[in-house]
Design a protein around this motif. Structure first.
Motif, PDB file in Angstrom:
ATOM      1  N   THR A  16       0.778  -1.172  -0.301  1.00  0.00           N
ATOM      2  CA  THR A  16      -0.238  -0.037   0.198  1.00  0.00           C
ATOM      3  C   THR A  16       0.604   1.949   0.161  1.00  0.00           C
ATOM      4  O   THR A  16       0.641   1.711  -0.979  1.00  0.00           O
ATOM      5  N   SER A  20       0.922   3.568  -2.686  1.00  0.00           N
ATOM      6  CA  SER A  20       1.009   5.164  -2.615  1.00  0.00           C
ATOM      7  C   SER A  20       1.684   6.115  -2.894  1.00  0.00           C
ATOM      8  O   SER A  20       0.844   7.136  -3.442  1.00  0.00           O
ATOM      9  N   ASN A 135     -17.191  14.328   4.771  1.00  0.00           N
ATOM     10  CA  ASN A 135     -16.758  13.377   5.524  1.00  0.00           C
ATOM     11  C   ASN A 135     -15.969  12.883   6.555  1.00  0.00           C
ATOM     12  O   ASN A 135     -15.783  12.193   7.266  1.00  0.00           O
ATOM     13  N   VAL A 161      -8.309  -3.485   1.269  1.00  0.00           N
ATOM     14  CA  VAL A 161      -9.229  -2.236   1.588  1.00  0.00           C
ATOM     15  C   VAL A 161      -8.656  -0.515   1.046  1.00  0.00           C
ATOM     16  O   VAL A 161      -9.039  -0.253   0.079  1.00  0.00           O
ATOM     17  N   LYS A 162      -7.351  -0.681   1.848  1.00  0.00           N
ATOM     18  CA  LYS A 162      -6.812   0.540   1.538  1.00  0.00           C
ATOM     19  C   LYS A 162      -5.760   0.442  -0.111  1.00  0.00           C
ATOM     20  O   LYS A 162      -6.133   1.640  -0.202  1.00  0.00           O
ATOM     21  N   THR A 165      -8.533   0.880  -2.624  1.00  0.00           N
ATOM     22  CA  THR A 165      -8.902   2.677  -3.058  1.00  0.00           C
ATOM     23  C   THR A 165      -7.731   3.722  -3.361  1.00  0.00           C
ATOM     24  O   THR A 165      -8.030   4.728  -3.610  1.00  0.00           O
ATOM     25  N   ASN A 169      -8.800   5.605  -6.319  1.00  0.00           N
ATOM     26  CA  ASN A 169      -9.028   7.074  -5.934  1.00  0.00           C
ATOM     27  C   ASN A 169      -8.205   8.068  -7.005  1.00  0.00           C
ATOM     28  O   ASN A 169      -8.810   8.894  -8.154  1.00  0.00           O
ATOM     29  N   SER A 189     -14.860  13.180  -5.650  1.00  0.00           N
ATOM     30  CA  SER A 189     -14.839  11.734  -5.937  1.00  0.00           C
ATOM     31  C   SER A 189     -13.699  10.973  -4.568  1.00  0.00           C
ATOM     32  O   SER A 189     -14.152   9.989  -3.922  1.00  0.00           O
ATOM     33  N   THR A 190     -12.586  11.638  -4.586  1.00  0.00           N
ATOM     34  CA  THR A 190     -12.082  11.575  -2.924  1.00  0.00           C
ATOM     35  C   THR A 190     -13.382  11.053  -1.709  1.00  0.00           C
ATOM     36  O   THR A 190     -13.053   9.976  -0.803  1.00  0.00           O
ATOM     37  N   PHE A 193     -15.197   7.841  -2.490  1.00  0.00           N
ATOM     38  CA  PHE A 193     -13.988   6.138  -2.235  1.00  0.00           C
ATOM     39  C   PHE A 193     -14.693   6.530  -0.390  1.00  0.00           C
ATOM     40  O   PHE A 193     -14.084   5.382   0.421  1.00  0.00           O
ATOM     41  N   ALA A 194     -13.517   7.360   0.200  1.00  0.00           N
ATOM     42  CA  ALA A 194     -13.830   7.015   1.445  1.00  0.00           C
ATOM     43  C   ALA A 194     -15.579   7.141   2.552  1.00  0.00           C
ATOM     44  O   ALA A 194     -15.494   5.638   3.464  1.00  0.00           O
ATOM     45  N   SER A 197     -15.338   3.355   1.505  1.00  0.00           N
ATOM     46  CA  SER A 197     -14.926   2.310   3.226  1.00  0.00           C
ATOM     47  C   SER A 197     -15.526   2.395   4.217  1.00  0.00           C
ATOM     48  O   SER A 197     -15.225   0.720   4.649  1.00  0.00           O
TER      49      SER A 197
END
Length: 497
Positions: A16, A20, A135, A161-162, A165, A169, A189-190, A193-194, A197
């Motif tokens: 991740t 990232s 959020n 999941v992270k 995403t 994203n 959009s961000t 996605f949150a 989750s």
């Protein structure tokens, strides 16, 4: 199964972080090209403000994790159900308070940033603030499900999941930007996605057997929880002062362009911290269990073992950035952002020490000994805030980085190492003997890096790739023969299998 969960969870964490890092490196210049440094600065500023609203969780996430783990270990199923209900009520109250504070901040954005922001920049800042505030507010009650999953050490699901995403994203964001949609659409959009989750976390937590019971709260437990949480809250507040206030100060005294330059430098330190937390981030439940079982020697061994593993990776990153960071920034976002190199270094070098000792924080929390750290950090954070305001007026955005670096040296290096030794009982002398010994091959290979810079002067992608490739190989070879112990070498063999 638990061992495999931890091992695979750690591997997913590393995947991740690597993913990232790569995405952020690719995404940032794309962001600059299609939205511009102004929008990039606005987004970074609002993210920092969101950090202040987020600290309203008062450190209760870690507290819930601690007590949930304890109750399950002791077989207190009914108490665990009541605990879940109590935290859901508490977080719902905090959500309401966060909403009220969010409204107040929104009303006063123009008053605070009006001197350095244009009217268009102020309107965009307000719009992005509303979306991101939604959020953060939702995250308060939904956080109990994520915490419950963590307490069961289901790291494969959470890291998986992270990872998904993190990949999807920016892909969606890039598509929106390329097709002419602006900052607002990318922000929406961000947040989508949150929220998605959160929804998956809730479903999975209930599938794992999470139960919520709204019975009469135990006042003694409630008091104990808030006393424990208060000092964790101070830590979160201090972290926010360290990492979030700088952009607010720069926004007020310099403007969005200054925020953009500072944020580019801060990206490297965000990634740096992410790599360090890949291992230690999944260890709190295990450390807590060892503390309960009074296996103190195993805890001390873990502190050294994880610190060495983190230093292997962070030593490569930090030394490589010192040598080749200017080249990378020039190729990545352009010479106009070269100041970001010094900003990153002022934070990265002092930050290395608390990062390789990050397991010590989990140990203190598990032992309920984190109060002293919180108080010291709070004092140093106030010093950092004052120095940032003074320095930014004199030298611009880099002043905040200088203030942060000085604060790290005083609080997180000098004071905390004394405390680890005297009060927590960790063998700090042994720890530093190990780190110094490992630093010798790192120092030797850095000389080789300087030689590479001397002969490969021209800044282009080919020279850059040659330098980092040769440096990484040399680093690995020299560290293998001069720095790694038998345990670390055995882990390489295990992963190869």
């Amino acid at each position: 199964m638990a061992r495999n969960e931890l091992k695979i969870g750690t591997a997913l964490s590393m995947m991740t972080i690597i993913t990232s890092s790569v995405i952020q490196i690719l995404y940032t210049p794309l962001y600059m090209k299609y939205l511009g440094p102004g929008d990039y600065g606005i987004n970074s500023l609002v993210q920092s403000i969101m950090g202040y609203i987020s600290i309203l969780n008062l450190g209760l996430g870690n507290t819930m994790l601690r007590y949930t783990t304890r109750y399950r270990a002791e077989g207190k199923i009914e108490e665990e159900k009541s605990l879940n209900g109590m935290f859901l009520v508490i977080f719902s109250i905090l959500m309401t308070i966060a909403f009220i504070i969010g409204v107040y901040i929104y009303i006063n954005i123009g008053k605070f940033f009006g001197e350095r922001f244009t009217l268009v920049e102020l309107e965009k800042t307000k719009a992005v603030f509303i979306i991101l505030a939604l959020n953060v507010i939702i995250s308060f009650p939904m956080g109990i499900f994520s915490t419950n999953i963590t307490s069961r050490e289901k790291f494969i699901y959470q890291r998986g999941v992270k990872l998904i995403t993190i990949i999807l994203n920016p892909i969606v964001g890039a598509i929106l930007m390329i097709n002419g949609f602006g900052l607002i659409a990318v922000t929406v959009s961000t947040v989508c996605f949150a929220i998605l989750s959160y929804f998956f976390d809730m479903i999975y937590a209930f599938k794992l057997g999470m139960k919520i019971k709204f019975s009469k709260f135990n006042n003694d437990i409630l008091k104990e929880i808030f006393v424990y949480s208060f000092f964790i809250f101070l830590n979160v507040l201090i972290d926010q002062i360290y990492w979030g206030t700088d952009r607010v100060i720069i926004g007020k005294y310099v403007g969005v362009q200054g925020i953009a330059i500072y944020s580019v430098g801060a990206i490297f330190n965000t990634l740096y911290m992410g790599f360090a937390s890949a291992v230690s981030g999944v260890l709190f439940p295990r450390i807590n269990r060892l503390i309960v079982e009074e296996k103190h020697q195993e805890v001390d061994d873990m502190f050294l073992k994880i610190g060495r593993l983190q230093y292997i990776l962070l030593g490569l990153i930090s030394s490589g950035f010192i040598l080749f960071g200017k080249d990378f920034i020039t190729l990545w976002v352009g010479k106009e952002y070269i100041e970001a190199y010094n900003i990153a270094l002022w934070i990265m070098i002092p930050l290395t020490v608390p990062l390789i000792q990050s397991t010590g924080v989990s140990i203190m929390q598990a032992k309920n000994m984190h109060q002293f750290r919180s108080i010291v950090y709070f004092i140093i954070a106030i010093l950092n805030l004052l120095l940032s305001i003074i320095f930014v007026k004199k030298v611009g955005a880099i002043g905040c980085a200088i203030a942060t670096g000085i604060s790290f040296i005083l609080g997180q290096i000098i004071v905390m190492n004394i405390y680890y030794k005297v009060s927590v009982g960790l063998d700090i002398v042994k720890f530093w003997k190990n780190i110094i010994k490992m630093s010798i091959p790192m120092g030797i290979v850095m000389i080789f890096g300087y030689i590479l810079n001397y002969y490969l002067i021209e800044i282009n992608y080919l020279n850059f790739l040659i330098k980092i490739g040769l440096y990484t190989i040399s680093y690995g070879i020299l560290l293998w023969f001069m720095g790694l112990n038998n345990y670390e070498k055995s882990q390489v063999y295990i992963w190869k299998k």
